[in-house]
Design a protein around this motif. Structure first.
Motif, PDB file in Angstrom:
ATOM      1  N   TRP A  52      51.144  61.542  51.044  1.00  0.00           N
ATOM      2  CA  TRP A  52      52.224  60.574  50.869  1.00  0.00           C
ATOM      3  C   TRP A  52      53.199  60.584  52.034  1.00  0.00           C
ATOM      4  CZ3 TRP A  52      51.459  56.981  47.406  1.00  0.00           C
ATOM      5  CH2 TRP A  52      50.695  57.263  46.268  1.00  0.00           C
ATOM      6  N   HIS A  53      53.399  61.740  52.629  1.00  0.00           N
ATOM      7  CA  HIS A  53      54.367  61.817  53.726  1.00  0.00           C
ATOM      8  C   HIS A  53      53.856  61.125  54.979  1.00  0.00           C
ATOM      9  CE1 HIS A  53      58.171  64.379  54.233  1.00  0.00           C
ATOM     10  NE2 HIS A  53      58.232  63.396  55.088  1.00  0.00           N
ATOM     11  N   ARG A  86      63.760  62.018  50.478  1.00  0.00           N
ATOM     12  CA  ARG A  86      63.093  62.085  49.177  1.00  0.00           C
ATOM     13  C   ARG A  86      63.102  60.677  48.592  1.00  0.00           C
ATOM     14  NH1 ARG A  86      68.056  63.933  49.233  1.00  0.00           N
ATOM     15  NH2 ARG A  86      69.610  63.020  47.820  1.00  0.00           N
ATOM     16  N   TRP A 136      61.572  62.643  43.889  1.00  0.00           N
ATOM     17  CA  TRP A 136      60.204  62.956  44.310  1.00  0.00           C
ATOM     18  C   TRP A 136      60.261  63.532  45.714  1.00  0.00           C
ATOM     19  CZ3 TRP A 136      56.436  58.454  45.878  1.00  0.00           C
ATOM     20  CH2 TRP A 136      55.245  58.990  46.392  1.00  0.00           C
ATOM     21  N   ARG A 138      58.043  64.733  48.486  1.00  0.00           N
ATOM     22  CA  ARG A 138      56.627  64.545  48.810  1.00  0.00           C
ATOM     23  C   ARG A 138      55.961  65.822  49.309  1.00  0.00           C
ATOM     24  NH1 ARG A 138      58.017  59.872  52.839  1.00  0.00           N
ATOM     25  NH2 ARG A 138      59.809  61.292  52.964  1.00  0.00           N
ATOM     26  N   ASP A 139      56.702  66.663  49.968  1.00  0.00           N
ATOM     27  CA  ASP A 139      56.236  67.984  50.393  1.00  0.00           C
ATOM     28  C   ASP A 139      57.470  68.799  50.739  1.00  0.00           C
ATOM     29  OD1 ASP A 139      57.077  67.108  52.919  1.00  0.00           O
ATOM     30  OD2 ASP A 139      55.046  66.665  53.614  1.00  0.00           O
ATOM     31  N   ASP A 142      60.745  67.297  52.453  1.00  0.00           N
ATOM     32  CA  ASP A 142      61.739  66.580  51.653  1.00  0.00           C
ATOM     33  C   ASP A 142      62.669  67.594  50.990  1.00  0.00           C
ATOM     34  OD1 ASP A 142      60.774  64.136  52.353  1.00  0.00           O
ATOM     35  OD2 ASP A 142      59.904  63.653  50.405  1.00  0.00           O
ATOM     36  N   ALA A 215      53.574  68.047  46.391  1.00  0.00           N
ATOM     37  CA  ALA A 215      54.735  67.296  45.909  1.00  0.00           C
ATOM     38  C   ALA A 215      55.440  68.054  44.791  1.00  0.00           C
ATOM     39  CB  ALA A 215      54.307  65.919  45.414  1.00  0.00           C
TER      40      ALA A 215
END
Length: 229
Positions: A52-53, A86, A136, A138-139, A142, A215
């Motif tokens: 996602w990142h 985030r 959220w 993402r990793d 964030d 995440a």
């Protein structure tokens, strides 16, 4: 706040001017796993394998999530608009808007999954929550910096219940004068409740942890108290 804690395998933490309740495995693993899936289900990406990142803002904005209306908020800092590190979503009762850091949020309508989690927390407290802020991460890049949840809409001494899913991250609190500091590991399915005058005397943050690749989702259930309520 009264709590039913006999079978929760949790414990209370008392600090000057506040308290916390910590239950490491409040939500069962199968439900916690399903929650992560629920938060990320969408029409175009495999939620389990996509990085996602690596998706830029335009690409991620085009993803149609099935259950959560994720958004990437911006704040004004030193005269410049900056995206928060985030993604977030605000859900709640129809009239429970919320403003923090210059961001004004109108609530999305409660869905079945979020109501289930809210009711699980309410089953052990005498607090009826009317809203939730979802973050959220993402990793491990964030994060969220030092802040308090002391906005006027939350009342004098708010009770805030934090549910965590996905990667484990450190939740760090410190007194405003920086004389005391504590790090609390929030894991997959962990519940942390903050209460008393904590928000007036302590700050909290989730610092970057660059080695974390997975995440993490944090849901902070709140009670919004507008003047007319």
């Amino acid at each position: 706040m009264k709590m039913v804690i006999a079978d929760l395998k949790g414990f209370e933490i008392y600090v000057p001017n506040g308290y916390l309740f910590y239950a490491e495995a409040f939500i069962e693993k199968n439900i916690s796993d399903r929650s992560v899936e629920y938060f990320l289900e969408n029409d175009s990406n495999d939620w389990q394998s996509v990085d996602w990142h690596s998706l830029d803002k335009d690409a991620l904005s085009k993803v149609k999530f099935k259950n959560i209306n994720w958004q990437h908020d911006k704040i004004n800092m030193y005269g410049k608009e900056m995206y928060l590190p985030r993604y977030s979503a605000w859900y709640g009762d129809t009239d429970k808007s919320y403003t923090y850091s210059g961001i004004h949020l109108e609530p999305n309508v409660w869905n079945k999954g979020l109501l289930y989690l809210k009711e699980r927390i309410e089953s052990i407290t005498d607090v009826k929550f009317n809203s939730v802020l979802m973050n959220w991460y993402r990793d491990g890049f964030d994060h969220i910096g030092w802040h308090t949840d002391a906005e006027s809409e939350l009342g004098q001494n708010p009770v805030i219940a934090s549910l965590n899913f996905g990667a484990s991250r450190d939740f760090v609190i410190r007194t405003k004068d920086k004389s005391q500091k504590m790090s609390i590991p929030l894991k997959h399915g962990t519940l942390l409740i903050m209460g008393g005058a904590l928000q007036h005397f302590w700050e909290h943050s989730v610092p970057p942890r660059k080695k974390v690749k997975e995440a993490r989702f944090n849901l902070t259930f709140r009670v919004i108290k507008h003047d007319h309520a």
